[in-house]
Motif scaffolding. Structure first.
Motif, mmCIF file in Angstrom:
data_model
loop_
_atom_site.group_PDB
_atom_site.id
_atom_site.type_symbol
_atom_site.label_atom_id
_atom_site.label_comp_id
_atom_site.label_asym_id
_atom_site.label_seq_id
_atom_site.Cartn_x
_atom_site.Cartn_y
_atom_site.Cartn_z
ATOM 1 N N GLN A 94 0.860 -1.189 0.000
ATOM 2 C CA GLN A 94 0.000 0.000 0.000
ATOM 3 C C GLN A 94 0.892 1.234 0.000
ATOM 4 O O GLN A 94 1.112 1.837 -1.029
ATOM 5 N N CYS A 95 1.469 1.550 1.175
ATOM 6 C CA CYS A 95 2.342 2.727 1.188
ATOM 7 C C CYS A 95 3.633 2.469 0.429
ATOM 8 O O CYS A 95 4.270 3.390 -0.057
ATOM 9 N N CYS A 98 7.792 -0.585 2.839
ATOM 10 C CA CYS A 98 8.416 -1.870 3.169
ATOM 11 C C CYS A 98 8.752 -2.665 1.917
ATOM 12 O O CYS A 98 9.438 -3.671 1.975
ATOM 13 N N CYS A 130 5.501 -5.335 7.477
ATOM 14 C CA CYS A 130 4.622 -4.492 6.673
ATOM 15 C C CYS A 130 3.474 -4.096 7.579
ATOM 16 O O CYS A 130 2.779 -4.944 8.117
ATOM 17 N N ARG A 131 3.276 -2.800 7.749
ATOM 18 C CA ARG A 131 2.205 -2.358 8.626
ATOM 19 C C ARG A 131 0.903 -2.150 7.862
ATOM 20 O O ARG A 131 -0.155 -2.070 8.458
ATOM 21 N N CYS A 132 1.005 -2.014 6.535
ATOM 22 C CA CYS A 132 -0.206 -1.641 5.783
ATOM 23 C C CYS A 132 -1.032 -2.840 5.352
ATOM 24 O O CYS A 132 -2.251 -2.831 5.480
HETATM 25 S S1 FES Z 1 3.026 -1.297 2.322
HETATM 26 FE FE1 FES Z 1 3.194 0.108 3.948
HETATM 27 S S2 FES Z 1 4.455 -0.958 5.302
HETATM 28 FE FE2 FES Z 1 4.113 -2.428 3.775
#
Ligand code: FES
Ligand code: FES
Lengths: 161, 810
Positions: A94-95, A98, A130-132
């Motif tokens: 997403q972001c 990572c 990965c937080r997202c």
């Molecule tokens: S895509 Fe945002 S931390 Fe993995």
């Protein structure tokens, strides 16, 4: 300060570094390769993962001087294979912060292990955070890329539309 | 993915033939015309993100850039006896040392309650005390160690209820004198540690308790926690020769930065320009203006040269605003048939040393405190307490995951007392159009989704059948559910603007001030513009980076409001561009503008077979003889939120947000009584999103949110040391979900349209998180056979609860 000759993505370059400077900082600040990311600078998150002689390493834990005489590959130097395409198709980021670390790590996994099992994949990838995403997407992407390779799907420069 | 109720918008003919509709603000114009809506598309930022070329703030550098490092207080509460900068300033490479003495003014939104750098006293461990600016980062860091600061430690307030006690020391004796941002709904109580007190009064709970057949009371608590975006906060600040401040910063609120900087330093807001490249995860933690003023102080100290200030992970966890902690008490009463009668809730939020957005989180929790249930008698007091913990800000869900845990635990306890099925109990009390919220806002079909529908679908998807607990080979398989709603706590004037340019090659470019934080909304906006203009999504470019000097303002990229605010603005801008193209084409075709149809990059009309590429109309149309009609096409669109009103400070009466997204969630866990460990086997979300615009992005948001919610509920929380500092401030000891921790995820969507939003959509970015801790707590309570009312729900907590070992002794 000492000169160190680094081979990064096939590019040979001599840089002047302090003894305590990490490979991550030198890649990012002296070589303009900002793909590897600082997430913790403590070996905990894997965002900085690069390949050193084909083996995933956390660039935040390596001194630049130690990487002399090694082949370093960053995300910018990875060949375009089914892996990147699968990451896109499976929504495995997403972001994206990572993502370089996951791609480099998963690339090495696929290079080292012919048919990675669930368990092997986990052993390799649990060093990255990965937080997202929910990780399900990353799991799916790695499996898709492995299957595509097994089925002999040509990968160079293939991206989904 | 389920798509119940999708048939409301008929799909247009398959040939992409588009009929021109009325232009302007027509609500019914949100019809599917060629199927770009409701279809998965490739993210606009995909290629750059899989090649390592995506640029984040930390990747930006500037010629002559200096580096700043931050000295943070080691004490949670202490008097600063002295700061000696003599040795530090003479260290190699050091250009400047900045301390609180240089900036006596206070900063902070909505309450300006914190000094830029500590003055006389520190109120949390991690509070910025000094900045060193040097040529290289390592030089700045070396100089930090040469700063001599003498502290006199003071007793620390380490829990919100302790801070609430009448005898507690006052952390902000000057509270009455602090500036409050105009228009913000905060109600500090001078002479106490209460940064805000939100009152919700509906009906007369006192008079109806005696009519209840069952009443439960429970206490719920959890410590503060970390947002854990993989990218830490980073700012690069400089001052141009003309006095303008330039910032590159990883923020969700680029348009809030100028005002904050202006208020703090005395600039005009228009003198502050903010650039935000891609953001590496935010989750609410990047909605405050916190690091930016420090970076501005740093650049001002070195004559405006660019200075980079980036948090280490350790600083991110100690110094930056975090997820709010809570201690709450709830009393819920019902009749024998399960109908809820009254609820009384007191929330003591752990707002930390400085209030930041924590006071607004408190309001959000209170305004929706009952969850999506009809309750006629509601009494809620929510306090945001000053404590000696880190300050707090928004966190994905904004007060709702917190409040949902409180309410949903009480409901399960009530179900037990009434011997009623927990899902049925929820269904019986589900809000419906015509009911009112705790703030007495009247709900309509458009403003609230289908709670019963979500529960019904959850019943089959989880599945919720048979007993919620089952023994299987030494493991206990247990289920738990939760149900929630969320509206935004948007100010009544929250706005967004958009511009659409038509390029000469017949593609279009969209400008929007919305920040790409990973949620993919800019891709969704491209879909919307493509739909309106009858283009392929690939023909719509979106500028990813935000520059406040170039893009029209978007309030903030928070509150799951992007696709409503920026979506409406983008749709209007696209329609405006279409109208301009049609006007020019009409002259060429000699027809009426409403007869012009625009699709696939061409303008045409029914009276001729001739078609003109829209690129040829984008700068007016030039006839062969050079004669030109029409002008340069700039599609403009803007949207300001509708229907929102301020809350009455005495009763909370008002309309806090435009609509409520509702959802039901459930988890299945396998619990091992032998060692109190457990695995989550499955997690399910059924959410009424009004309309799915991009299925892949929507599902990703939901699943990612569920992962975050499970991680938060099961293992995350700050552990404070004896001096009051956050001691688990590394990802090594703050164990968030990793690869392999994921259960099986199931997501289903209902689609009850919201009339105010493009194609009827509702916000969804936060909703995966919201009910997960509550569902997990309910499942684990079932597994353990006793209430689990606090987070994080670690095996240790379960063991302590079960064996009676002290829970709060760490
Ligand atoms: S895509 Fe945002 S931390 Fe993995
Ligand atoms: S930055 Fe190297 S592991 Fe986190």
């Amino acid at each position: 300060m000492q000169p160190v000759t680094l081979t990064v993505n096939g590019w040979v370059r001599t840089v002047v570094v302090r003894g305590s400077e990490t490979l991550l900082d030198v890649l990012r600040e002296q070589m303009g390769l900002t793909g590897a990311k600082p997430g913790c600078e403590n070996g905990d998150c894997g965002a900085c993962t690069v390949l050193v002689d084909g083996v995933p390493q956390k660039a935040c834990l390596l001194l630049a001087a130690m990487a002399a005489d090694c082949r370093v590959t960053t995300v910018e130097g990875l060949p375009r294979t089914q892996l990147q395409a699968a990451f896109i198709r499976c929504n495995a980021f997403q972001c994206g912060y990572c993502t370089p670390g996951f791609l480099v790590n998963a690339h090495a996994l696929l290079a080292c292990v012919a048919h990675p099992s669930e368990r092997q994949t986990q052993e390799w990838l649990e060093s990255n955070i990965c937080r997202c995403t929910s990780y399900e997407e990353i799991c799916e992407a790695v499996r898709t890329a492995a299957d595509a390779r097994d089925n002999g799907v040509a990968g160079e420069d293939e991206m989904p539309g | 993915m389920a798509g119940e109720g999708r048939s409301r918008w008929p799909a247009d003919g398959a040939n992409g033939q588009v009929t021109q509709r009325r232009t302007g603000e027509d609500r019914d114009g949100f019809q599917v015309r060629s199927g770009r809506i409701g279809r998965s598309v490739m993210r606009k930022d995909a290629e750059e993100k899989v090649t390592g070329r995506a640029e984040y703030t930390a990747d930006v550098s500037a010629w002559g850039m200096l580096h700043a490092a931050l000295l943070a207080s080691p004490y949670a509460h202490a008097r600063i006896v002295s700061i000696d900068t003599q040795r530090a300033i003479t260290m190699p490479g050091v250009r400047a040392v900045v301390t609180g003495a240089d900036y006596p003014q206070r900063t902070g939104l909505p309450i300006a309650d914190r000094p830029l750098l500590a003055v006389d006293v520190v109120r949390y461990a991690g509070e910025p005390v000094a900045l060193v600016v040097a040529d290289e980062l390592y030089q700045a860091e070396a100089a930090l160690r040469q700063l001599d600061v003498v502290y006199h430690p003071l007793p620390a307030l380490t829990s919100p209820r302790e801070a609430f006690a009448p005898e507690a020391v006052r952390l902000h004796p000057d509270l009455a004198a602090y500036d409050v941002q105009p228009g913000e709904e905060v109600w500090p109580v001078p002479g106490t540690n209460i940064a805000t007190h939100v009152r919700i009064r509906k009906g007369q709970p006192e008079s109806v308790w005696s009519t209840c057949d069952a009443v439960v009371t429970c206490d719920v608590s959890f410590p503060q926690a970390h947002h854990a975006p993989m990218e830490t906060h980073c700012v690069i600040a400089s001052v141009a020769p003309d006095g303008c401040v330039n910032l590159v910063t990883a923020t969700q609120s680029p348009y809030s930065v100028p005002e904050a900087i202006a208020r703090t330093f005395g600039f005009r807001p228009s003198d502050v320009r903010v650039r935000t490249p891609l953001v590496g995860g935010a989750f609410g933690g990047k909605s405050s203006v916190y690091l930016e003023p420090l970076a501005v102080a740093a650049t001002l100290a070195v004559g405006g040269r660019p200075v980079k200030l980036r948090c280490t992970r350790e600083q991110e966890m100690r110094s930056m605003p975090c997820h709010i902690g809570l201690e709450a008490r709830i009393r819920l009463g019902a009749r024998a048939d399960g109908r809820f009668v009254a609820v009384e809730i007191t929330d003591w939020f752990d707002g930390g040393g400085y209030s930041d957005r924590g006071v607004i989180v408190t309001r959000a929790a209170a305004q929706d405190c009952t969850g999506p249930y009809r309750i006629d008698h509601v009494h809620c007091d929510a306090y945001c307490m000053y404590t000696n913990h880190p300050p707090t800000t928004s966190y994905r869900g904004f007060g709702h995951p917190e409040q949902t845990l409180v309410m949903e635990r009480a409901i399960d306890l009530l179900a037990e007392q009434l011997r009623m099925d927990p899902l049925e109990l929820r269904r019986r009390n589900a809000v419906r159009p015509g009911d009112t919220t705790p703030t007495q806002a009247r709900l309509m079909r458009s403003s609230v989704g289908d709670v019963e529908g979500c529960l019904t679908r959850l019943r089959s998807l989880l599945p919720w059948d048979g007993p919620p607990v089952e023994d299987r080979d030494g493991e206990v398989i247990a289920k738990g559910i939760s149900c929630f709603w969320k509206t935004s706590s948007t100010p009544p004037d929250a706005s967004s603007g958009a511009l659409v340019y038509v390029n000469e090659d017949s593609t279009v470019t969209l400008l929007s001030g919305l920040v790409e934080i990973g949620q993919g909304t800019k891709t969704t906006l491209a879909q919307m513009v493509a739909e309106v203009l009858g283009l392929a999504v690939e023909q719509v470019r979106v500028v990813m980076e935000v520059d406040t000097a170039e893009q029209p303002e978007h309030w903030k990229t928070v509150a799951s409001r992007g696709s409503l605010l920026a979506g409406n603005a983008a749709v209007r801008a696209a329609r405006d561009a279409r109208a301009q193209l049609a006007a020019t084409a009409a002259v060429v075709f000699q027809c009426r503008p409403e007869d012009v149809c625009i699709s696939n990059g061409y303008a045409g009309c029914p009276y001729t077979s001739r078609r003109i590429p829209i690129g040829q109309l984008s700068r007016g149309y030039t006839f062969p003889d050079g004669h030109t009609v029409g002008g340069f096409v700039v599609g403009r669109g803007s949207y300001t939120i509708e229907r929102v009103t301020l809350l009455d400070p005495a009763t909370g009466r008002g309309v806090p947000g435009p609509e409520w997204t509702v959802a039901a969630q459930g988890v299945v866990v396998a619990f091992r009584p032998r060692d109190y460990t457990y695995r989550v086997l499955r997690a399910v979300t059924v959410v009424d999103v009004g309309r799915v615009i991009s299925p892949n992005l929507a599902e990703g948001q939901l699943k990612g949110g569920m992962s975050m919610g499970l991680s938060l509920g099961s293992r995350e929380g700050y552990v404070y040391g004896a001096t009051g500092s956050v001691d688990n401030n590394q990802l090594r000891v703050y164990p968030i979900h990793r690869y392999g921790d994921q259960p099986e995820y199931r997501v289903a969507f209902l689609e009850t349209p919201n009339a105010d939003a493009p194609w009827g959509l509702r916000g969804l970015g936060e909703h995966g998180v919201i009910g997960m801790p509550a569902a997990l707590a309910n499942a684990l309570s079932n597994a353990l056979g006793q209430p689990v009312n606090s987070m994080p729900m670690t095996p240790e907590l379960l063991w302590r609860l079960h064996t009676g070992a002290e829970v709060n002794d760490r």
